[in-house]
Write a protein that holds these residues in place. Structure first.
Motif, PDB file in Angstrom:
ATOM      1  N   ASP A 100       0.818  -1.219   0.000  1.00  0.00           N
ATOM      2  CA  ASP A 100       0.000   0.000   0.000  1.00  0.00           C
ATOM      3  C   ASP A 100       0.851   1.269   0.000  1.00  0.00           C
ATOM      4  OD1 ASP A 100       0.862  -0.590   2.540  1.00  0.00           O
ATOM      5  OD2 ASP A 100      -0.889   0.249   3.521  1.00  0.00           O
ATOM      6  N   LEU A 101       1.440   1.548  -1.150  1.00  0.00           N
ATOM      7  CA  LEU A 101       2.230   2.766  -1.344  1.00  0.00           C
ATOM      8  C   LEU A 101       1.825   3.395  -2.670  1.00  0.00           C
ATOM      9  CD1 LEU A 101       5.764   1.484  -0.322  1.00  0.00           C
ATOM     10  CD2 LEU A 101       4.421   3.192   0.894  1.00  0.00           C
ATOM     11  N   PRO A 102       1.898   4.712  -2.772  1.00  0.00           N
ATOM     12  CA  PRO A 102       1.564   5.352  -4.048  1.00  0.00           C
ATOM     13  C   PRO A 102       2.631   5.052  -5.102  1.00  0.00           C
ATOM     14  CG  PRO A 102       2.339   6.986  -2.483  1.00  0.00           C
ATOM     15  CD  PRO A 102       2.225   5.689  -1.731  1.00  0.00           C
ATOM     16  N   GLU A 103       2.221   5.013  -6.349  1.00  0.00           N
ATOM     17  CA  GLU A 103       3.153   4.732  -7.433  1.00  0.00           C
ATOM     18  C   GLU A 103       4.230   5.800  -7.533  1.00  0.00           C
ATOM     19  OE1 GLU A 103       3.333   3.052 -11.901  1.00  0.00           O
ATOM     20  OE2 GLU A 103       1.497   2.945 -10.747  1.00  0.00           O
ATOM     21  N   SER A 104       3.926   7.016  -7.088  1.00  0.00           N
ATOM     22  CA  SER A 104       4.928   8.087  -7.138  1.00  0.00           C
ATOM     23  C   SER A 104       6.149   7.752  -6.270  1.00  0.00           C
ATOM     24  CB  SER A 104       4.320   9.419  -6.703  1.00  0.00           C
ATOM     25  OG  SER A 104       3.830   9.343  -5.380  1.00  0.00           O
ATOM     26  N   THR A 105       5.943   6.996  -5.207  1.00  0.00           N
ATOM     27  CA  THR A 105       7.060   6.568  -4.358  1.00  0.00           C
ATOM     28  C   THR A 105       7.988   5.651  -5.149  1.00  0.00           C
ATOM     29  OG1 THR A 105       5.665   6.714  -2.399  1.00  0.00           O
ATOM     30  CG2 THR A 105       7.675   5.418  -2.188  1.00  0.00           C
ATOM     31  N   LEU A 106       7.387   4.715  -5.867  1.00  0.00           N
ATOM     32  CA  LEU A 106       8.170   3.807  -6.701  1.00  0.00           C
ATOM     33  C   LEU A 106       8.921   4.573  -7.783  1.00  0.00           C
ATOM     34  CD1 LEU A 106       8.897   0.884  -7.603  1.00  0.00           C
ATOM     35  CD2 LEU A 106       6.903   1.021  -9.086  1.00  0.00           C
TER      36      LEU A 106
END
Length: 76
Positions: free
Chosen positions: A9-15
């Motif tokens: 559960d992390l936003p794609e922007s973090t990736l």
């Protein structure tokens, strides 16, 4: 949500951000890894977020655990 053979559960922007940092670091050091930066970033994020060991993640990313340790070592 980012997916691997599970969900984190992390936003794609973090990736995207972490993959960009890894790509930049590789370019500066002129190094390479078996996993491309987005996959390496996802591996590290899953490890940090869910606490899964690299040996456990190796199977899901279809690489040997030795490679996982090397990829993780880039961030330490």
């Amino acid at each position: 949500m980012l997916t691997y053979p599970g969900v984190v559960d992390l936003p794609e922007s973090t990736l995207t951000f972490l993959a960009g940092l890894l790509a930049e670091d590789r370019a500066q050091r002129r190094t390479w890894r078996k996993l491309p930066p987005p996959e390496q970033a996802l591996l590290v994020l899953v490890h940090l977020r869910k606490g899964e060991r690299y040996e456990q993640l190796a199977e899901g990313f279809q690489v040997r655990s030795v490679i996982m340790s090397a990829c993780a070592g880039t961030l330490s």
